[in-house]
Design a protein around this motif. Structure first.
Motif, PDB file in Angstrom:
ATOM      1  N   ARG A   1      35.242  -6.050  30.688  1.00 43.52           N
ATOM      2  CA  ARG A   1      34.732  -5.123  29.671  1.00 43.52           C
ATOM      3  C   ARG A   1      34.244  -3.812  30.280  1.00 43.52           C
ATOM      4  O   ARG A   1      34.091  -2.814  29.569  1.00 43.52           O
ATOM      5  CB  ARG A   1      33.628  -5.802  28.862  1.00 43.52           C
ATOM      6  CG  ARG A   1      34.166  -6.878  27.922  1.00 43.52           C
ATOM      7  CD  ARG A   1      33.081  -7.621  27.189  1.00 43.52           C
ATOM      8  NE  ARG A   1      32.309  -8.464  28.094  1.00 43.52           N
ATOM      9  CZ  ARG A   1      31.407  -9.352  27.684  1.00 43.52           C
ATOM     10  NH1 ARG A   1      31.157  -9.501  26.383  1.00 43.52           N
ATOM     11  NH2 ARG A   1      30.740 -10.086  28.556  1.00 43.52           N
ATOM     12  N   PHE A   2      33.993  -3.781  31.579  1.00 43.42           N
ATOM     13  CA  PHE A   2      33.605  -2.533  32.227  1.00 43.42           C
ATOM     14  C   PHE A   2      34.708  -1.492  32.077  1.00 43.42           C
ATOM     15  O   PHE A   2      34.459  -0.351  31.661  1.00 43.42           O
ATOM     16  CB  PHE A   2      33.306  -2.801  33.702  1.00 43.42           C
ATOM     17  CG  PHE A   2      32.870  -1.587  34.486  1.00 43.42           C
ATOM     18  CD1 PHE A   2      31.632  -1.009  34.279  1.00 43.42           C
ATOM     19  CD2 PHE A   2      33.702  -1.034  35.455  1.00 43.42           C
ATOM     20  CE1 PHE A   2      31.222   0.099  35.008  1.00 43.42           C
ATOM     21  CE2 PHE A   2      33.302   0.070  36.197  1.00 43.42           C
ATOM     22  CZ  PHE A   2      32.064   0.635  35.974  1.00 43.42           C
ATOM     23  N   ASP A   3      35.943  -1.885  32.377  1.00 41.40           N
ATOM     24  CA  ASP A   3      37.070  -0.956  32.242  1.00 41.40           C
ATOM     25  C   ASP A   3      37.325  -0.601  30.784  1.00 41.40           C
ATOM     26  O   ASP A   3      37.658   0.551  30.457  1.00 41.40           O
ATOM     27  CB  ASP A   3      38.326  -1.557  32.865  1.00 41.40           C
ATOM     28  CG  ASP A   3      38.231  -1.634  34.379  1.00 41.40           C
ATOM     29  OD1 ASP A   3      38.052  -0.577  35.010  1.00 41.40           O
ATOM     30  OD2 ASP A   3      38.291  -2.741  34.920  1.00 41.40           O
ATOM     31  N   GLN A   4      37.164  -1.558  29.887  1.00 38.20           N
ATOM     32  CA  GLN A   4      37.329  -1.268  28.465  1.00 38.20           C
ATOM     33  C   GLN A   4      36.279  -0.266  27.993  1.00 38.20           C
ATOM     34  O   GLN A   4      36.574   0.644  27.208  1.00 38.20           O
ATOM     35  CB  GLN A   4      37.225  -2.561  27.661  1.00 38.20           C
ATOM     36  CG  GLN A   4      38.329  -3.570  27.941  1.00 38.20           C
ATOM     37  CD  GLN A   4      38.045  -4.925  27.318  1.00 38.20           C
ATOM     38  OE1 GLN A   4      37.139  -5.076  26.493  1.00 38.20           O
ATOM     39  NE2 GLN A   4      38.815  -5.928  27.715  1.00 38.20           N
ATOM     40  N   GLY A   5      35.055  -0.441  28.482  1.00 37.17           N
ATOM     41  CA  GLY A   5      33.990   0.486  28.102  1.00 37.17           C
ATOM     42  C   GLY A   5      34.238   1.893  28.602  1.00 37.17           C
ATOM     43  O   GLY A   5      33.936   2.874  27.910  1.00 37.17           O
ATOM     44  N   ILE A   6      34.791   2.024  29.801  1.00 36.48           N
ATOM     45  CA  ILE A   6      35.117   3.355  30.331  1.00 36.48           C
ATOM     46  C   ILE A   6      36.159   4.039  29.456  1.00 36.48           C
ATOM     47  O   ILE A   6      36.036   5.228  29.121  1.00 36.48           O
ATOM     48  CB  ILE A   6      35.614   3.247  31.786  1.00 36.48           C
ATOM     49  CG1 ILE A   6      34.443   2.895  32.706  1.00 36.48           C
ATOM     50  CG2 ILE A   6      36.268   4.549  32.231  1.00 36.48           C
ATOM     51  CD1 ILE A   6      34.849   2.642  34.141  1.00 36.48           C
ATOM     52  N   LEU A   7      37.189   3.303  29.051  1.00 38.14           N
ATOM     53  CA  LEU A   7      38.214   3.885  28.177  1.00 38.14           C
ATOM     54  C   LEU A   7      37.610   4.357  26.865  1.00 38.14           C
ATOM     55  O   LEU A   7      37.938   5.439  26.359  1.00 38.14           O
ATOM     56  CB  LEU A   7      39.319   2.857  27.920  1.00 38.14           C
ATOM     57  CG  LEU A   7      40.222   2.521  29.110  1.00 38.14           C
ATOM     58  CD1 LEU A   7      41.186   1.396  28.741  1.00 38.14           C
ATOM     59  CD2 LEU A   7      40.993   3.753  29.573  1.00 38.14           C
TER      60      LEU A   7
ATOM     61  N   ARG B   1      33.107  -8.336  35.835  1.00 36.62           N
ATOM     62  CA  ARG B   1      34.085  -9.413  36.029  1.00 36.62           C
ATOM     63  C   ARG B   1      34.718  -9.867  34.715  1.00 36.62           C
ATOM     64  O   ARG B   1      35.810 -10.436  34.723  1.00 36.62           O
ATOM     65  CB  ARG B   1      33.421 -10.590  36.740  1.00 36.62           C
ATOM     66  CG  ARG B   1      33.029 -10.295  38.189  1.00 36.62           C
ATOM     67  CD  ARG B   1      32.662 -11.554  38.930  1.00 36.62           C
ATOM     68  NE  ARG B   1      32.137 -11.284  40.271  1.00 36.62           N
ATOM     69  CZ  ARG B   1      32.880 -11.055  41.347  1.00 36.62           C
ATOM     70  NH1 ARG B   1      34.207 -11.056  41.232  1.00 36.62           N
ATOM     71  NH2 ARG B   1      32.314 -10.839  42.521  1.00 36.62           N
ATOM     72  N   SER B   2      34.051  -9.573  33.589  1.00 42.26           N
ATOM     73  CA  SER B   2      34.614  -9.948  32.287  1.00 42.26           C
ATOM     74  C   SER B   2      35.765  -9.042  31.866  1.00 42.26           C
ATOM     75  O   SER B   2      36.479  -9.348  30.909  1.00 42.26           O
ATOM     76  CB  SER B   2      33.521  -9.898  31.212  1.00 42.26           C
ATOM     77  OG  SER B   2      33.181  -8.543  30.910  1.00 42.26           O
TER      78      SER B   2
ATOM     79  N   ASP C   1      30.698  -7.451  46.089  1.00 45.81           N
ATOM     80  CA  ASP C   1      32.067  -7.951  46.206  1.00 45.81           C
ATOM     81  C   ASP C   1      32.916  -7.496  45.028  1.00 45.81           C
ATOM     82  O   ASP C   1      34.049  -7.011  45.212  1.00 45.81           O
ATOM     83  CB  ASP C   1      32.051  -9.477  46.279  1.00 45.81           C
ATOM     84  CG  ASP C   1      33.458 -10.062  46.277  1.00 45.81           C
ATOM     85  OD1 ASP C   1      34.168  -9.915  47.280  1.00 45.81           O
ATOM     86  OD2 ASP C   1      33.843 -10.666  45.238  1.00 45.81           O
ATOM     87  N   TRP C   2      32.369  -7.623  43.797  1.00 46.25           N
ATOM     88  CA  TRP C   2      33.148  -7.189  42.636  1.00 46.25           C
ATOM     89  C   TRP C   2      33.430  -5.698  42.707  1.00 46.25           C
ATOM     90  O   TRP C   2      34.575  -5.262  42.491  1.00 46.25           O
ATOM     91  CB  TRP C   2      32.404  -7.487  41.323  1.00 46.25           C
ATOM     92  CG  TRP C   2      33.014  -6.712  40.192  1.00 46.25           C
ATOM     93  CD1 TRP C   2      34.197  -6.945  39.573  1.00 46.25           C
ATOM     94  CD2 TRP C   2      32.487  -5.508  39.598  1.00 46.25           C
ATOM     95  NE1 TRP C   2      34.451  -5.979  38.620  1.00 46.25           N
ATOM     96  CE2 TRP C   2      33.429  -5.091  38.615  1.00 46.25           C
ATOM     97  CE3 TRP C   2      31.320  -4.770  39.786  1.00 46.25           C
ATOM     98  CZ2 TRP C   2      33.213  -3.955  37.839  1.00 46.25           C
ATOM     99  CZ3 TRP C   2      31.113  -3.646  39.019  1.00 46.25           C
ATOM    100  CH2 TRP C   2      32.059  -3.243  38.058  1.00 46.25           C
ATOM    101  N   PHE C   3      32.418  -4.897  43.027  1.00 45.86           N
ATOM    102  CA  PHE C   3      32.622  -3.450  42.967  1.00 45.86           C
ATOM    103  C   PHE C   3      33.500  -2.962  44.115  1.00 45.86           C
ATOM    104  O   PHE C   3      34.265  -2.006  43.940  1.00 45.86           O
ATOM    105  CB  PHE C   3      31.283  -2.710  42.963  1.00 45.86           C
ATOM    106  CG  PHE C   3      31.445  -1.244  42.693  1.00 45.86           C
ATOM    107  CD1 PHE C   3      31.995  -0.803  41.501  1.00 45.86           C
ATOM    108  CD2 PHE C   3      31.086  -0.301  43.642  1.00 45.86           C
ATOM    109  CE1 PHE C   3      32.182   0.549  41.241  1.00 45.86           C
ATOM    110  CE2 PHE C   3      31.258   1.053  43.397  1.00 45.86           C
ATOM    111  CZ  PHE C   3      31.812   1.471  42.195  1.00 45.86           C
TER     112      PHE C   3
END
Length: 406
Positions: free
Chosen positions: A295-301, A292-293, A86-88
């Motif tokens: 941080r996934f998008d932050q980590g990609i950047l 969901r936190s 669901d999240w992905f």
């Protein structure tokens, strides 16, 4: 009473292995990939993400809490845990503009399992498949072990040559079942498929009933601001997107995904029941919590910035040190650059000179089904320290110069 094994001899393995088992030519590549630099070798061979990009603090924070979830240590649904899917699915909707339906998305144990499941479900011995030339060596092995007939289409600075693909599709013989492509920051060349060619490719696939297997392993690691649409978002009816979280989360968790038409995903889920049955529940819960936190998008950047800087160091060093006549690609993302040496360079002498100089690479022949590419090679800058890259390139350039017969 103890017994000892039959001392007469060994099993006749040469006769027992299946016909699709790779021959000994792969041993050279395996040996090169094992060089991790512990003996002083500067290893441009392995395409591994750098540990500095792994979210160790976030994982440590989540771990104890996630362990309280019964799903963390238990068997799970073969298609993947509902929360992660669901999240992905929402993440894909936000970033690619399309949300897969529940029966169009499954979780895999890494990208290689995803590709293996596609091959297992679609490719019979003798079936035609199309790949880029050059392409990811793991894909070539998958098709080889399925006893497929592998045709090739060249790659240039704009990616897959769609005009050449059209000529192949309109030529004689049984039509190919699928084309495997890496449209973003390709392994091994680092180039990307232009937006114009993406639209042309999906139109061609629809016209010829061709499945596109889109490998997006490096899609999120682009260095620029321009992001072309994924092939799956353009044509979800004819595209199976195979992805991995190894470069954006951690490779050790072994988590990937497939987004594809429901008819295909249903077969892939059934095939997965006979491989590993389900992917790691613990890894899936950790990834969902991380995603969901925010941080996934932050980590990609952060990873994009990390590899962008490393790529710049590599490109500058190649421009400074390579002998005249050696060409290289200027990657716009990912981990790799691709070198083409003049025909005057003796590949055997170059390999020995590079080994003596303490620098490793992957020979180009590994990326073609017909073993061409003897004057080409792949370099990975992803795991070599910034300060070491220029020295490694200098050693490589010296080896190239010494192997030139002119």
């Amino acid at each position: 009473m103890t017994t000892t094994p039959n001392a007469i001899g060994r099993l006749p393995w040469e006769r027992m292995f299946a016909g699709h088992v790779a021959d000994d030519s792969g041993d050279v590549i395996t040996a090169i990939l094992k060089q991790a630099g512990g003996d002083g070798t500067i290893a441009f061979s392995g395409g591994f993400p750098h540990p500095a990009t792994f979210p160790k603090d976030a994982l440590a924070e989540s771990f104890t809490r996630i362990l309280q979830d019964p799903a963390s240590l238990q068997y799970g649904p073969t298609a993947g845990l509902p929360g992660l899917r669901d999240w992905f699915a929402g993440w894909l909707a936000d970033h690619d503009g399309l949300r897969p339906a529940e029966d169009e998305l499954m979780i895999t144990s890494g990208g290689m399992e995803g590709l293996g499941l596609v091959v297992k479900c679609l490719v019979d011995p003798g079936d035609r498949v199309v790949v880029e030339a050059p392409t990811f060596m793991g894909a070539l092995v998958s098709f080889q072990r399925a006893s497929a007939r592998t045709d090739t289409v060249p790659v240039d600075s704009d990616g897959l040559d769609v005009d050449a693909l059209e000529r192949l599709l309109t030529g004689p013989g049984t039509p190919p079942k699928l084309i495997y492509t890496i449209p973003d920051h390709q392994n091994p060349t680092g180039v990307s498929l232009s937006t114009e060619r993406r639209h042309a490719l999906v139109a061609l696939a629809r016209r010829h009933d061709l499945l596109i297997v889109e490998d997006v392993a490096y899609r999120e690691l682009g260095f620029g601001d321009v992001r072309s649409p994924s092939l799956w978002s353009l044509a979800p009816d004819v595209v199976a997107q195979v992805g991995t979280f190894s470069k954006t989360f951690t490779p050790g968790m072994r988590i990937g995904w497939i987004s594809a038409p429901a008819e295909l995903v249903g077969q892939l889920v059934r095939a997965k029941q006979n491989t590993d049955q389900c992917s790691s529940g613990l890894g899936q819960l950790l990834l969902e919590d991380y995603g969901r936190s925010g941080r996934f998008d932050q980590g990609i950047l952060a990873s994009r910035a990390f590899y962008r800087a490393r790529n710049r160091i590599m490109t500058d060093a190649l421009a400074e040190h390579l002998p005249e006549g050696v060409r290289f690609t200027r990657a716009d993302g990912g981990f790799f650059t691709w070198l083409t040496a003049p025909d005057t360079v003796d590949p055997d002498a170059f390999r020995e000179a590079a080994r003596a100089a303490g620098v490793s690479y992957v020979p180009g022949a590994a990326f073609y089904p017909d073993q061409r590419g003897e004057h080409e090679l792949r370099l990975s800058y992803s795991r070599v320290d910034d300060a070491t890259i220029p020295e490694g390139v200098r050693r490589l350039a010296s080896a190239l110069a010494s192997a030139d017969r002119r």
